[in-house]
Write a protein that holds these residues in place. Structure first.
Motif, PDB file in Angstrom:
ATOM      1  N   PHE A  36       0.824  -1.227   0.000  1.00 48.31           N
ATOM      2  CA  PHE A  36       0.000   0.000   0.000  1.00 48.31           C
ATOM      3  C   PHE A  36       0.848   1.262   0.000  1.00 48.31           C
ATOM      4  O   PHE A  36       0.499   2.258  -0.606  1.00 48.31           O
ATOM      5  CB  PHE A  36      -0.939  -0.001   1.215  1.00 48.31           C
ATOM      6  CG  PHE A  36      -2.176  -0.814   0.975  1.00 48.31           C
ATOM      7  CD1 PHE A  36      -2.114  -2.191   0.988  1.00 48.31           C
ATOM      8  CD2 PHE A  36      -3.380  -0.192   0.701  1.00 48.31           C
ATOM      9  CE1 PHE A  36      -3.248  -2.948   0.734  1.00 48.31           C
ATOM     10  CE2 PHE A  36      -4.512  -0.943   0.449  1.00 48.31           C
ATOM     11  CZ  PHE A  36      -4.451  -2.320   0.466  1.00 48.31           C
ATOM     12  N   LEU A  74      -2.815   3.869  -5.447  1.00 52.84           N
ATOM     13  CA  LEU A  74      -3.454   3.389  -4.223  1.00 52.84           C
ATOM     14  C   LEU A  74      -4.732   2.580  -4.475  1.00 52.84           C
ATOM     15  O   LEU A  74      -4.890   1.480  -3.945  1.00 52.84           O
ATOM     16  CB  LEU A  74      -3.739   4.610  -3.337  1.00 52.84           C
ATOM     17  CG  LEU A  74      -3.977   4.368  -1.862  1.00 52.84           C
ATOM     18  CD1 LEU A  74      -2.927   3.447  -1.270  1.00 52.84           C
ATOM     19  CD2 LEU A  74      -3.979   5.712  -1.138  1.00 52.84           C
ATOM     20  N   VAL A 100      -7.268   2.061   2.192  1.00 52.05           N
ATOM     21  CA  VAL A 100      -7.154   2.928   1.008  1.00 52.05           C
ATOM     22  C   VAL A 100      -7.734   4.305   1.323  1.00 52.05           C
ATOM     23  O   VAL A 100      -7.111   5.345   1.077  1.00 52.05           O
ATOM     24  CB  VAL A 100      -7.884   2.294  -0.200  1.00 52.05           C
ATOM     25  CG1 VAL A 100      -8.011   3.308  -1.341  1.00 52.05           C
ATOM     26  CG2 VAL A 100      -7.142   1.059  -0.692  1.00 52.05           C
TER      27      VAL A 100
END
Lengths: 242, 217
Positions: free
Chosen positions: B16, B172, B193
């Motif tokens: 991430f 992302l 996210v």
């Protein structure tokens, strides 16, 4: 010094300047009056080409103003313009307002420009306001700063477009006083105004306009006491009865 | 159970961060280019050249009147038919620059037009060139009007970078998509996210609010 030759201008269908012929000599003080919408503001706005003309010629200091190829920067640097609504730069102090053009147009050094600015502020009697912002000043003070801003470029000609019309009555005098002083220094001036006292006192010539035409022109005493046309007579009687 | 979630989180987190880094790059580059292009267009949009004004007006209307996804598809899938082949990353940047500049153009033009004609006239009659008038007199005043909505627009643009995931840029949102098909914890994935977007947007929201208050004075 300033010459209009057969100048015509239209706003759409409205014929705002109708075959204007006019010569203004160096050192002359010309007052332009007339009913609203008569084209008097347009006339002086043409002198530094804030307005374009469609026909004829305007020559200022041997520079053809009507010619699209003319470099306006040089021309405008020599002509001071004072607006009815002052149009000071609100984001700058009084001093910065006055120094802006000398520094950026004439490329004068900053400390030199500051000296000139203070000198001009003295001339309009506002040295104590140099650090103030326009919004902190009264209308009369703002207009005096605007005059100082124009003077800082050492112009050969000063144009005034109804300089006292937006002012409260008690502030008109202080602005007119500054202008009278300028006259005594020999400045060439064109003043659109309804201040007949000012016109009588300092004007070399009064020019009366109506519907885009120059109706009458003459010495102030002759014009006010003995107008030649009915329209001028009518106009004078109306502004004097109030 | 919590420990399990936590270990999953630790496991996917580096992935991430990579996505966040990509999003940050796209956002940064496109904000800079949108701003430059938007100011350039906005100045001409508020100018006196009628022809340029119209052309820019058409550009703005087209960009504002079509969905961003469609614009990206056109750039990525249709332009190659005309011989312009872009990789996903530059295509994403180009799409962002086109879309963002149209919005910023309108903000800038609105700001410039809010300044009275008298300011232009005073500046020009003192002999300043057009560029000096703009730089010294008009823009410093117009910025007070432009800044708050501009920063607000930045927040929208940062969030719009998520749309470029549709052409496969590993930012992302795309990372979220890819992760969620491999592990069952969908809520955790997309919460993460969302939080990461929020982390970059929120300071700008605060800045926008601050500017709005400050400029109103």
């Amino acid at each position: 010094m300033i010459e209009f030759k057969n100048v015509d201008k239209w706003f759409g269908k409205l014929h705002v300047l109708n075959n204007i012929n006019l010569k203004i000599a160096k050192g002359e003080v010309l007052v332009i009056c007339g009913p609203s919408g008569s084209g008097k503001s347009t006339l002086i706005r043409c002198i530094n080409r804030l307005e374009n003309i469609q026909k004829g010629e305007i020559i200022v200091n041997d520079i053809p103003v009507h010619d699209k190829a003319t470099n306006l920067t040089k021309l405008r640097a020599d002509i001071g313009f004072v607006f009815q609504q002052f149009h000071l730069y609100p984001h700058m102090t009084v001093l910065q307002n006055i120094m802006l053009a000398p520094i950026n147009v004439k490329k004068i050094a900053k400390n030199e420009a500051e000296k000139i600015a203070i000198e001009k502020l003295e001339q309009v009697g506002l040295t104590d306001k140099s650090g103030a912002y326009p919004a902190q000043l009264s209308g009369g003070q703002q207009q005096r700063v605007a005059i100082a801003r124009g003077l800082a470029m050492s112009p050969e000609i000063m144009l005034f477009d109804e300089p006292t019309s937006a002012l409260d009555p008690e502030m008109i005098g202080e602005v007119l006083d500054v202008m009278v002083n300028l006259v005594s220094e020999g400045m060439t001036m064109c003043v659109v105004t309804h201040e007949m006292g000012f016109a009588r006192k300092v004007a070399d010539r009064v020019l009366f306009m109506d519907e885009g035409k120059i109706i009458e022109t003459g010495k102030p005493a002759d014009f006010f006491d003995n107008p030649q046309t009915e329209r001028a007579e009518d106009f004078i009687s109306r502004i004097l009865t109030h | 159970m919590m420990a399990f979630y936590f270990s999953r989180l630790v496991e996917i987190f580096p992935f991430f961060l990579k996505g966040l880094w990509m999003t940050t790059q796209i956002a940064f580059i496109s904000l800079v280019s949108c701003t430059l292009l938007g100011f350039f267009l906005g100045i001409f949009r508020s100018g006196s050249n009628v022809f340029l004004k119209r052309i820019i007006g058409v550009y703005v209307a087209f960009v504002r009147g079509t969905p961003f996804v469609v614009q990206i598809f056109i750039i990525f899938f249709i332009l190659p038919d005309w011989g312009i082949q872009l990789k996903a990353f530059p295509a994403a940047l180009l799409a962002m620059a086109i879309m963002g500049s149209a919005f910023i153009c309108e903000i800038v033009a609105g700001g410039i037009e809010s300044i009275s004609r008298g300011q232009w006239e005073a500046a020009s009659s003192s002999g300043l060139t057009l560029f000096q008038q703009l730089r010294l007199v008009i823009m410093p005043q117009a910025m007070r009007v432009i800044l708050p909505p501009l920063v607000g627009q930045y927040v929208l643009l940062i969030k719009d970078t998520s749309v470029v995931s549709v052409i496969g840029v590993m930012e992302l949102t795309r990372v979220g998509w890819v992760t969620v098909v491999r592990i069952p914890e969908g809520l955790m994935v997309f919460s993460l996210v969302g939080i990461l977007y929020f982390v970059i947007s929120y300071p700008l929201i605060l800045l926008s609010n601050y500017l709005e208050r400050k400029m109103a004075l």
